[in-house]
Design an enzyme around this catalytic site. Structure first.
Site, PDB file in Angstrom:
ATOM      1  N   SER A  30       3.405   6.016 -11.680  1.00 30.64           N
ATOM      2  CA  SER A  30       3.171   6.315 -13.048  1.00 30.64           C
ATOM      3  C   SER A  30       1.708   5.914 -13.155  1.00 30.64           C
ATOM      4  O   SER A  30       0.792   6.636 -13.713  1.00 30.64           O
ATOM      5  CB  SER A  30       3.779   5.381 -13.920  1.00 30.64           C
ATOM      6  OG  SER A  30       3.910   3.868 -13.404  1.00 30.64           O
ATOM      7  N   GLY A  83       4.404   0.612  -2.309  1.00 31.18           N
ATOM      8  CA  GLY A  83       5.338   1.453  -1.579  1.00 31.18           C
ATOM      9  C   GLY A  83       6.520   1.427  -2.413  1.00 31.18           C
ATOM     10  O   GLY A  83       7.579   1.914  -1.814  1.00 31.18           O
ATOM     11  N   GLU A 119      -0.122   6.397   1.495  1.00 36.82           N
ATOM     12  CA  GLU A 119      -1.059   5.610   0.686  1.00 36.82           C
ATOM     13  C   GLU A 119      -1.873   4.981   1.658  1.00 36.82           C
ATOM     14  O   GLU A 119      -3.145   4.379   1.305  1.00 36.82           O
ATOM     15  CB  GLU A 119      -0.279   4.628  -0.333  1.00 36.82           C
ATOM     16  CG  GLU A 119       0.377   5.189  -1.490  1.00 36.82           C
ATOM     17  CD  GLU A 119       1.097   4.630  -2.443  1.00 36.82           C
ATOM     18  OE1 GLU A 119       1.385   4.826  -3.628  1.00 36.82           O
ATOM     19  OE2 GLU A 119       1.552   3.608  -2.037  1.00 36.82           O
TER      20      GLU A 119
END
Length: 229
Positions: A36, A103, A111
């Site tokens: 988000s 994670g 990432e």
């Protein structure tokens, strides 16, 4: 209805993302995180592009690639890049010494590659993510499926108790075709030592401890922007 906490967190994420996006310069290759918080940054980047900013981007997940493409951000394949100018991502927890747990969204390996390629890595966070000691949030561990039992046993030997991540009753599968074990080590006094231990376990593709990979954390707390470097 959204909870007051969620509304507050989203407002803080947006404020921090706006601050982070100011660091992006013309012609930068920008690493985009997952979740988000990263989505707020993507929307802000798209706004700057409307005003003439020219960038290309690399995404840390298929989901992020989809979102960024929908906003007209040109995407480069991660495997073709030798470096990324600046990356923007979120975190599940961070300390003032810039150690992170990441994670929660399931994209930790990609990432980590984005962070490792980045000349400058910025983490955007709401105030709930700052902790004195990592470990209230479990440490995600991406595991090659055939090593699942072996890795589970090794995590136990390292002092953790692991749960195989499920989503809607099914085993969660990462973009790389692997499983995630969410490992609880309690509060982690020595995150660098634990990261080293996890790196030695065969079958672990990546874990969610990000040590020494972050240049700056931009955190919003109510109306205030705080920067940790």
């Amino acid at each position: 209805m959204e909870s007051i906490d969620k509304v507050k967190q989203d407002a803080e994420k947006l404020a921090a993302a706006k601050e982070a996006v100011k660091l992006v310069k013309n012609n930068d290759v920008v690493g985009l995180g997952t979740g988000s918080t990263a989505t707020f940054a993507i929307k802000e980047l798209a706004e700057r592009m409307k005003n003439g900013l020219q960038i290309t981007a690399a995404a840390s997940s298929l989901k992020t690639e989809e979102i960024a493409s929908s906003y007209g951000i040109p995407i480069l394949k991660l495997e073709t890049l030798g470096s990324i100018d600046l990356s923007i991502d979120g975190a599940d927890e961070f300390t003032e010494s810039l150690n992170l747990i990441k994670g929660g969204g399931g994209a930790l390996f990609r990432e980590k590659i984005v962070a490792s390629l980045s000349k400058f890595s910025v983490i955007v966070a709401d105030s709930s993510k700052k902790v004195d000691t990592l470990g209230a949030f479990t440490v995600p561990v991406e595991v090659v499926p055939l090593a699942l039992q072996y890795v589970s046993d090794q995590l136990e030997k390292a002092g953790g108790s692991g749960i195989l991540r499920k989503r809607e009753g099914e085993t969660f599968v990462t973009d790389n075709g692997n499983y995630i074990i969410d490992a609880n080590f309690g509060l982690i006094a020595e995150p660098a030592e634990l990261a080293f231990t996890l790196n030695q376990i065969d079958g672990v593709l990546a874990h969610g401890l990000f040590i020494g990979l972050t240049s700056k954390v931009i955190m919003a707390r109510a109306e205030e922007i705080l920067v940790f470097e």
